[in-house]
Design an enzyme around this catalytic site. Structure first.
Site, mmCIF file in Angstrom:
data_model
loop_
_atom_site.group_PDB
_atom_site.id
_atom_site.type_symbol
_atom_site.label_atom_id
_atom_site.label_comp_id
_atom_site.label_asym_id
_atom_site.label_seq_id
_atom_site.Cartn_x
_atom_site.Cartn_y
_atom_site.Cartn_z
ATOM 1 N N CYS A 287 -109.861 85.254 -100.191
ATOM 2 C CA CYS A 287 -108.839 84.214 -100.926
ATOM 3 C C CYS A 287 -108.098 83.417 -100.058
ATOM 4 O O CYS A 287 -108.022 82.334 -100.439
ATOM 5 C CB CYS A 287 -107.915 85.031 -101.851
ATOM 6 S SG CYS A 287 -108.391 86.246 -103.015
ATOM 7 N N HIS B 227 -110.630 80.714 -98.925
ATOM 8 C CA HIS B 227 -110.932 79.777 -100.362
ATOM 9 C C HIS B 227 -109.852 78.724 -100.424
ATOM 10 O O HIS B 227 -109.984 77.769 -100.642
ATOM 11 C CB HIS B 227 -111.076 80.533 -101.672
ATOM 12 C CG HIS B 227 -111.409 79.851 -102.793
ATOM 13 N ND1 HIS B 227 -112.822 79.788 -103.372
ATOM 14 C CD2 HIS B 227 -110.429 79.431 -103.492
ATOM 15 C CE1 HIS B 227 -112.426 79.332 -104.294
ATOM 16 N NE2 HIS B 227 -111.111 78.894 -104.874
ATOM 17 N N GLU B 228 -108.558 79.382 -100.608
ATOM 18 C CA GLU B 228 -107.429 78.450 -100.819
ATOM 19 C C GLU B 228 -107.097 77.539 -99.801
ATOM 20 O O GLU B 228 -106.736 76.314 -99.997
ATOM 21 C CB GLU B 228 -105.995 79.295 -101.164
ATOM 22 C CG GLU B 228 -106.202 80.228 -102.379
ATOM 23 C CD GLU B 228 -106.713 79.608 -103.824
ATOM 24 O OE1 GLU B 228 -106.958 78.474 -103.753
ATOM 25 O OE2 GLU B 228 -107.133 80.308 -104.639
ATOM 26 N N ILE B 229 -107.432 77.859 -98.208
ATOM 27 C CA ILE B 229 -107.259 77.065 -97.308
ATOM 28 C C ILE B 229 -108.214 76.055 -97.270
ATOM 29 O O ILE B 229 -107.856 74.803 -96.996
ATOM 30 C CB ILE B 229 -106.786 77.829 -95.984
ATOM 31 C CG1 ILE B 229 -105.473 78.615 -96.049
ATOM 32 C CG2 ILE B 229 -106.760 76.891 -94.786
ATOM 33 C CD1 ILE B 229 -105.348 79.859 -94.741
ATOM 34 N N LEU C 38 -107.045 73.430 -99.377
ATOM 35 C CA LEU C 38 -105.906 72.526 -98.892
ATOM 36 C C LEU C 38 -106.574 71.366 -97.792
ATOM 37 O O LEU C 38 -105.980 70.310 -97.811
ATOM 38 C CB LEU C 38 -105.007 73.242 -98.087
ATOM 39 C CG LEU C 38 -104.040 74.235 -99.123
ATOM 40 C CD1 LEU C 38 -103.065 75.177 -98.163
ATOM 41 C CD2 LEU C 38 -103.216 73.591 -100.144
#
Length: 163
Positions: free
Chosen positions: A129, A132-134, A137
């Protein structure tokens, strides 16, 4: 607290690099609250400000219902050479999923909503997670982690499901 519209694939904002947060104030807290409401309405387990069209480095995770974690300006400080595979998707591409290989463990540096520096070690699903999120960004939409063939198949299935 508001549920905001989610930017959907193939919107070019999903490939834009988010800017660092420099002001830690009530506006940032409000954005984090809106992200949480939007995440829960989606539904999902993670969301970034770019998912709602705000190009700031802000992530909200709720991997366990009721346990909300907010990461401001997160960055991977270290990633293991060992990898794992996990099925991923995006609130910006509902219903589309595919297995992706990522580092099994990571160390993430970030700031909390007050601006205090933090470091977190994560493994397994939590590590996936964070990565994935970084990536989001950094302007890397999860599809870019797939081979061309797999990416084309996922896009085709997604477009068919939207008709």
């Amino acid at each position: 607290m508001t549920v905001r519209p989610i930017v959907t694939y193939p919107d070019p904002r999903l490939r834009a690099v988010a800017q660092a947060v420099t002001v830690f104030d009530a506006s940032l807290r409000g954005l984090a609250d809106d992200l949480l409401d939007t995440l829960r309405a989606a539904p999902g387990v993670g969301i970034t400000a770019p998912h709602i069209g705000v190009l700031q480095r802000l992530v909200v995770l709720e991997l366990t219902p009721g346990l909300v974690e907010v990461y401001v300006n997160p960055a991977i400080l270290w990633a293991s050479e060992e990898t794992i595979r996990h099925v991923e998707g995006s609130v910006s591409m509902p219903g589309a999923t595919e297995e992706i290989e990522r580092a099994a463990r990571v160390r993430v540096g970030y700031r909390d909503l007050d601006g205090a520096k933090q470091v977190e070690e994560a493994d397994g699903f939590r590590a996936v997670c964070h990565q994935h999120e970084i990536d989001q960004l950094d302007g890397i939409f999860w599809l870019q982690r797939l081979s061309r063939l797999k990416r084309e198949r996922v896009i085709k299935r997604y477009e068919k499901s939207r008709r």
